[in-house]
Motif scaffolding. Structure first.
Motif, PDB file in Angstrom:
ATOM      1  N   THR A 143       0.821  -1.214   0.000  1.00  0.00           N
ATOM      2  CA  THR A 143       0.000   0.000   0.000  1.00  0.00           C
ATOM      3  C   THR A 143       0.852   1.261   0.000  1.00  0.00           C
ATOM      4  OG1 THR A 143      -0.225  -0.215   2.413  1.00  0.00           O
ATOM      5  CG2 THR A 143      -2.023  -1.068   1.059  1.00  0.00           C
ATOM      6  N   SER A 144       1.993   1.225   0.666  1.00  0.00           N
ATOM      7  CA  SER A 144       2.864   2.401   0.670  1.00  0.00           C
ATOM      8  C   SER A 144       3.508   2.629  -0.693  1.00  0.00           C
ATOM      9  CB  SER A 144       3.949   2.259   1.743  1.00  0.00           C
ATOM     10  OG  SER A 144       4.832   1.199   1.432  1.00  0.00           O
ATOM     11  N   GLU A 145       3.724   1.553  -1.448  1.00  0.00           N
ATOM     12  CA  GLU A 145       4.357   1.663  -2.762  1.00  0.00           C
ATOM     13  C   GLU A 145       3.361   1.942  -3.881  1.00  0.00           C
ATOM     14  OE1 GLU A 145       6.422  -2.017  -3.204  1.00  0.00           O
ATOM     15  OE2 GLU A 145       8.052  -1.461  -1.847  1.00  0.00           O
ATOM     16  N   ASN A 146       2.083   1.829  -3.592  1.00  0.00           N
ATOM     17  CA  ASN A 146       1.061   1.999  -4.638  1.00  0.00           C
ATOM     18  C   ASN A 146      -0.035   2.963  -4.183  1.00  0.00           C
ATOM     19  OD1 ASN A 146       1.724  -0.242  -6.845  1.00  0.00           O
ATOM     20  ND2 ASN A 146       2.067  -1.153  -4.827  1.00  0.00           N
ATOM     21  N   GLN A 147       0.354   4.055  -3.596  1.00  0.00           N
ATOM     22  CA  GLN A 147      -0.616   5.046  -3.141  1.00  0.00           C
ATOM     23  C   GLN A 147      -1.383   5.613  -4.342  1.00  0.00           C
ATOM     24  OE1 GLN A 147       0.984   7.939  -0.381  1.00  0.00           O
ATOM     25  NE2 GLN A 147       2.509   6.481   0.362  1.00  0.00           N
ATOM     26  N   GLY A 148      -2.658   5.788  -4.142  1.00  0.00           N
ATOM     27  CA  GLY A 148      -3.510   6.252  -5.231  1.00  0.00           C
ATOM     28  C   GLY A 148      -4.268   5.123  -5.902  1.00  0.00           C
ATOM     29  N   TYR A 176      -5.415   2.562   5.276  1.00  0.00           N
ATOM     30  CA  TYR A 176      -5.630   2.955   3.885  1.00  0.00           C
ATOM     31  C   TYR A 176      -6.871   3.838   3.857  1.00  0.00           C
ATOM     32  CZ  TYR A 176      -4.447   2.389  -1.041  1.00  0.00           C
ATOM     33  OH  TYR A 176      -4.004   2.618  -2.317  1.00  0.00           O
TER      34      TYR A 176
END
Length: 294
Positions: A143-148, A176
């Motif tokens: 989740t931190s690497e794919n924000q948005g 999230y």
């Protein structure tokens, strides 16, 4: 095979209050929930997305007192959808089902972080998956690497209940953004009490409980038993769910206007959604097998 078109179809829920989408549920969420039942969900996900997916991991943990039955989840990234996928497997054996029933009847419900009480089997199984596997750490990294990206959470039966607890926990603990979470649950049993239902409605506004006709499992535990209550929003297909079938949307928790209006329920409707047999689907490498082909 399912044909997955390169369309986002509400993949990113950047605003609350989006509408239920039959195509999204039928061609994305249902096969992805079904993949959790297969021996190799990574192969299924890659097949469904023509290799355009990044499978992060499958997570298995003993989840009841028999020390035999397991609960399972998997995590993947779907770049074409701009979505992170978290899917939970449903009940896998008759013994596991017996344990679910026994725990529901004889153990007290557990407090939910967002409010209300949760079925102890579902609560403990979710906690074991997060604490006793690398799921929690992998989820935080992805989740931190794919924000948005949107966060898609799904499952069938027990998997639907676990998906509900997971989505609610993620939102309540602010792991999230809640308006980026899409929870689509198939054949979900009642998971907690009315306060829990209220909490899920508040925490995860983009939630749909899809119910096939007289699916018996969606009526368990019985409405009001020990306070058990469904959260919204129910999407009810009072038909075979074949392509083009009508459906009714009932936002009210445990509404008498949808599946609660029936006088009879059956187990057969539980195993088949969108005219696809879950058992045949998972056993055939995530190939689409409609009920008239079984």
């Amino acid at each position: 095979m399912f044909l997955l078109l390169p369309l986002s179809l509400l993949a990113v829920a950047s605003a609350t209050g989006i509408n239920y989408n039959d195509t999204l549920a039928r061609t994305r969420f249902w096969p992805l929930a079904g993949a959790a039942f297969g021996e190799n969900p990574a192969q299924c996900v890659n097949s469904l997305y023509n290799m355009d997916a990044e499978f992060i991991g499958q997570y298995n943990v003993v989840c009841d007192e028999t020390n035999v039955d397991t609960c399972s989840a998997y995590l993947a990234i779907l770049p074409t959808e701009r979505a992170i996928l978290l899917a939970f497997r449903g009940t896998n054996t008759h013994g596991e089902l017996t344990q679910e029933v026994n725990v529901t009847f004889y153990q007290p419900a557990r407090p939910f972080v967002g409010g209300g009480l949760v079925n102890p089997f579902f609560f403990d199984a979710h906690l074991a998956l997060v604490q006793n596997t690398s799921l929690g750490a992998d989820f935080q990294r992805v989740t931190s690497e794919n924000q948005g990206f949107a966060l898609w959470v799904t499952g069938h039966s027990l998997g639907a209940a676990l998906a509900s607890v997971a989505a609610g926990t993620i939102a309540a603990e602010r792991l999230y953004p809640s308006n980026a979470i899409l929870l689509v649950a198939f054949g979900q049993p009642r998971t907690g009490n009315q306060a829990y239902a209220d909490a899920i409605d508040r925490l995860v506004p983009n939630t749909w409980r899809v119910v096939h006709r007289g699916d018996l499992v969606t009526q368990l535990p019985p409405k009001g038993f020990k306070g058990y209550w469904h959260h919204g929003t129910e999407v009810w297909y009072n038909n075979d769910m074949s392509e083009g079938s009508p459906y009714k949307v009932c936002p009210k928790d445990d509404s008498n206007d949808c599946s609660d209006s029936l006088l009879w329920y059956n187990a057969e409707d539980h195993g088949t959604y969108f005219d696809v047999s879950l058992q045949s689907f998972s056993q055939n490498g995530c190939s689409q097998v409609t009920t008239n082909q079984v």
